[in-house]
Design a protein around this motif. Structure first.
Motif, PDB file in Angstrom:
ATOM      1  N   VAL A  52      11.696   0.392  -3.353  1.00 30.46           N
ATOM      2  CA  VAL A  52      10.700   0.323  -4.431  1.00 30.46           C
ATOM      3  C   VAL A  52      10.676   1.620  -5.232  1.00 30.46           C
ATOM      4  O   VAL A  52      10.513   1.612  -6.463  1.00 30.46           O
ATOM      5  N   SER A  53      10.860   2.755  -4.539  1.00 32.52           N
ATOM      6  CA  SER A  53      10.788   4.054  -5.223  1.00 32.52           C
ATOM      7  C   SER A  53      11.884   4.242  -6.261  1.00 32.52           C
ATOM      8  O   SER A  53      11.773   5.098  -7.145  1.00 32.52           O
ATOM      9  N   LEU A  54      12.946   3.453  -6.188  1.00 31.42           N
ATOM     10  CA  LEU A  54      14.039   3.576  -7.164  1.00 31.42           C
ATOM     11  C   LEU A  54      13.599   3.233  -8.582  1.00 31.42           C
ATOM     12  O   LEU A  54      14.225   3.678  -9.549  1.00 31.42           O
ATOM     13  N   ILE A  55      12.523   2.451  -8.699  1.00 29.49           N
ATOM     14  CA  ILE A  55      12.092   2.076 -10.058  1.00 29.49           C
ATOM     15  C   ILE A  55      11.410   3.230 -10.776  1.00 29.49           C
ATOM     16  O   ILE A  55      11.063   3.101 -11.949  1.00 29.49           O
ATOM     17  N   GLN A  56      11.232   4.377 -10.072  1.00 31.05           N
ATOM     18  CA  GLN A  56      10.638   5.525 -10.759  1.00 31.05           C
ATOM     19  C   GLN A  56      11.504   5.967 -11.931  1.00 31.05           C
ATOM     20  O   GLN A  56      10.977   6.466 -12.941  1.00 31.05           O
ATOM     21  N   PHE A  57      12.835   5.794 -11.814  1.00 37.10           N
ATOM     22  CA  PHE A  57      13.710   6.253 -12.903  1.00 37.10           C
ATOM     23  C   PHE A  57      13.523   5.423 -14.172  1.00 37.10           C
ATOM     24  O   PHE A  57      13.278   5.987 -15.249  1.00 37.10           O
ATOM     25  N   TRP A  59       0.840  -1.218   0.000  1.00 33.82           N
ATOM     26  CA  TRP A  59       0.000   0.000   0.000  1.00 33.82           C
ATOM     27  C   TRP A  59       0.863   1.251   0.000  1.00 33.82           C
ATOM     28  O   TRP A  59       0.694   2.147  -0.842  1.00 33.82           O
ATOM     29  N   LEU A  60       1.800   1.343   0.936  1.00 32.51           N
ATOM     30  CA  LEU A  60       2.663   2.520   1.050  1.00 32.51           C
ATOM     31  C   LEU A  60       3.554   2.678  -0.176  1.00 32.51           C
ATOM     32  O   LEU A  60       3.688   3.778  -0.730  1.00 32.51           O
ATOM     33  N   SER A  61       4.148   1.582  -0.646  1.00 38.59           N
ATOM     34  CA  SER A  61       5.106   1.652  -1.754  1.00 38.59           C
ATOM     35  C   SER A  61       4.452   2.119  -3.048  1.00 38.59           C
ATOM     36  O   SER A  61       5.017   2.946  -3.778  1.00 38.59           O
ATOM     37  N   VAL A  62       3.252   1.603  -3.341  1.00 38.09           N
ATOM     38  CA  VAL A  62       2.583   1.959  -4.603  1.00 38.09           C
ATOM     39  C   VAL A  62       2.142   3.416  -4.593  1.00 38.09           C
ATOM     40  O   VAL A  62       2.384   4.163  -5.556  1.00 38.09           O
ATOM     41  N   VAL A  63       1.496   3.835  -3.508  1.00 36.57           N
ATOM     42  CA  VAL A  63       1.029   5.222  -3.446  1.00 36.57           C
ATOM     43  C   VAL A  63       2.209   6.185  -3.482  1.00 36.57           C
ATOM     44  O   VAL A  63       2.196   7.202  -4.197  1.00 36.57           O
ATOM     45  N   GLN A  64       3.244   5.868  -2.728  1.00 34.63           N
ATOM     46  CA  GLN A  64       4.433   6.729  -2.703  1.00 34.63           C
ATOM     47  C   GLN A  64       5.128   6.761  -4.051  1.00 34.63           C
ATOM     48  O   GLN A  64       5.605   7.824  -4.489  1.00 34.63           O
ATOM     49  N   LEU A  65       5.193   5.624  -4.741  1.00 28.51           N
ATOM     50  CA  LEU A  65       5.823   5.573  -6.062  1.00 28.51           C
ATOM     51  C   LEU A  65       5.121   6.511  -7.031  1.00 28.51           C
ATOM     52  O   LEU A  65       5.770   7.229  -7.801  1.00 28.51           O
ATOM     53  N   TRP A  66       3.802   6.522  -7.007  1.00 27.31           N
ATOM     54  CA  TRP A  66       3.048   7.423  -7.861  1.00 27.31           C
ATOM     55  C   TRP A  66       3.428   8.882  -7.595  1.00 27.31           C
ATOM     56  O   TRP A  66       3.639   9.677  -8.516  1.00 27.31           O
TER      57      TRP A  66
END
Length: 471
Positions: A420-425, A280-287
């Motif tokens: 998880v947020s690293l995949i934003q790049f 939940w946290l990872s997906v929302v934060q990634l967006w």
């Protein structure tokens, strides 16, 4: 106990500190606008001759470099929450704040003396800026303990102020457009460290603010200009009161078979409840990170490379971020209200989790539609979603797991979500060629977040029907 004026002064100055310094990284879009105007990484742009002039052909590499800086800095914002929390727990408030001040001042001075030729220094400065900011936030969150039953409201208010501090870089941008140099703005932010130091020694405790607060507790000015002896209650008494306050009712007096499981950090981490909360946290934060990191490029594309159109939309985004400080307390007040209704059940967090997922889905839908004017709605939904995200995260961990594991679980979930947020790049790079597929994929991931509040609701109902059920 320390007098009401001192507690109010601590509350208001802490709010100002979070509002003006803690989360400035998330005003990155405004700062990128200034960096581009100062020709940072301009050598990465490709140009083609056009008659007697030149035409900018492609600045994708420049935008990717700014995105990479933001990716690294936003990763450090979450990943360093674990070691920052350890520093705060181990060395206490004064040491943690002095480290924060050193990092923050070093970062602002570094940015002040960068130039287009030294743009690579941003890879050092921005992570230091964000780690200093997260330490400011962590040391200030304990201020909520001074206000008893309003603790959740104050914690979410501070998280909202953290979000709203992104407006600081909007001020830097507006001053730059009025011929105030970037160096001048960041030198001013460096000088503000004097204020941080004064607050550290006059309005904050040396150690930690306990919860609940003992009747004879004193700190800050009370210690330095009043009695010289810091007054505390016995540590075991505070822990006992904390346990009664935070543990779910069925966990207050666990049976023999439950005692070991409830006290095991490993069992908490390996539970389905923790796993889905991490999703939940990872997906929302990634967006959110993906949107903030690519917003300048998105607006530039939708505006047809017209900087005159990009500027007002950049300002509008930063202004909406400022209102996070007004939106976040709604979540805290909701949880404080539900806490009275559901007492010590984790069920009280379900509306907060579900509402955050719903807001994220609406924000994601608007962000996926390539219409420039629609981005105003995207900005509003984004700030609402983000304002609910982090306060809801802390509240859920408090209510769903034993209190003695809160710090470790909070740091771990933030660190894992940072990975998880690293995949934003790579996602942002792929969106350059296949924006539709990226948008659909992220939207489907957003729908997945609704599983978490549903499972929490179902588990709470099962526990109510069968008190012996394990969480």
């Amino acid at each position: 106990m320390a007098g009401l004026p001192l507690r109010v002064a601590t509350l208001l100055t802490g709010l100002l500190e979070c509002l003006c310094f803690a989360g400035v990284l998330f005003g990155w879009t405004s700062l990128v606008y200034v960096f581009k105007a100062e020709y940072y990484f301009k050598d990465l742009c490709n140009y083609e001759p056009l008659s007697n002039a030149t035409r900018q052909a492609d600045c994708k590499a420049q935008s990717d470099m700014f995105l990479l800086i933001f990716t690294v800095a936003s990763f450090m914002n979450n990943f360093m929450a674990f070691p920052a929390g350890y520093i705060f727990d181990r060395f206490k408030t004064t040491v943690a704040r002095l480290i924060a001040i050193f990092l923050y001042t070093s970062a602002t001075l570094t940015i002040a003396f960068t130039s287009a030729d030294l743009a690579q220094l941003l890879f050092l400065a921005m992570p230091m800026l964000t780690v200093g900011g997260i330490l400011f936030l962590i040391t200030n969150l304990q201020v909520g303990n001074l206000f008893g039953k309003h603790c959740s409201t104050i914690i979410t208010l501070y998280n909202g102020a953290f979000d709203s501090s992104s407006a600081v870089f909007l001020i830097v941008k507006l001053l730059y457009e009025r011929d105030i140099k970037l160096r001048t703005s960041f030198l001013f932010l460096s000088v503000c460290s004097v204020w941080h130091v004064g607050r550290t020694f006059l309005l904050m405790p040396r150690g930690h603010i306990p919860y609940p607060v003992p009747p004879d507790y004193s700190y800050g000015l009370c210690l330095r200009f009043g009695t010289r002896k810091e007054k505390r209650t016995a540590e075991h008494e505070v822990r006992e009161l904390q346990s009664k306050e935070f543990l779910p009712s069925q966990e207050e007096n666990p049976g023999p078979g439950q005692q070991q499981e409830l006290r095991s950090f490993r069992s908490c981490v390996l539970s389905r409840r923790f796993a889905w909360h991490l999703v939940w946290l990872s997906v929302v934060q990634l967006w959110h990170y993906f949107f903030i990191g690519t917003l300048n490029s998105l607006l530039t594309k939708l505006a047809g490379d017209d900087r005159e159109q990009v500027s007002p939309y950049t300002n509008a985004f930063a202004i909406t971020q400022f209102f996070g400080v007004l939106c976040a307390p709604w979540n805290g007040m909701l949880m404080d209200h539900l806490k009275q209704k559901y007492q010590k059940e984790a069920k009280q967090t379900v509306p907060s989790l579900a509402l955050t997922s719903l807001l994220c889905l609406g924000f994601a839908l608007c962000a996926s539609i390539p219409v420039l004017q629609l981005q105003y709605a995207t900005f509003i939904l984004q700030v609402l979603s983000r304002s609910f995200l982090y306060g809801g995260n802390a509240a859920f961990l408090t209510q769903a797991f034993p209190a003695e594991h809160f710090g470790k679980l909070f740091g771990l979930v933030m660190a894992l979500s940072a990975i998880v947020s690293l995949i934003q790049f790579p996602i942002a790079t792929r969106s350059q060629s296949d924006p539709l597929y990226v948008s659909v994929g992220l939207l489907l991931a957003s729908l997945l977040t609704f599983v978490h509040p549903f499972l929490v609701y179902r588990e709470c109902r099962a526990q109510k029907a069968s008190p012996s059920a394990s969480s």
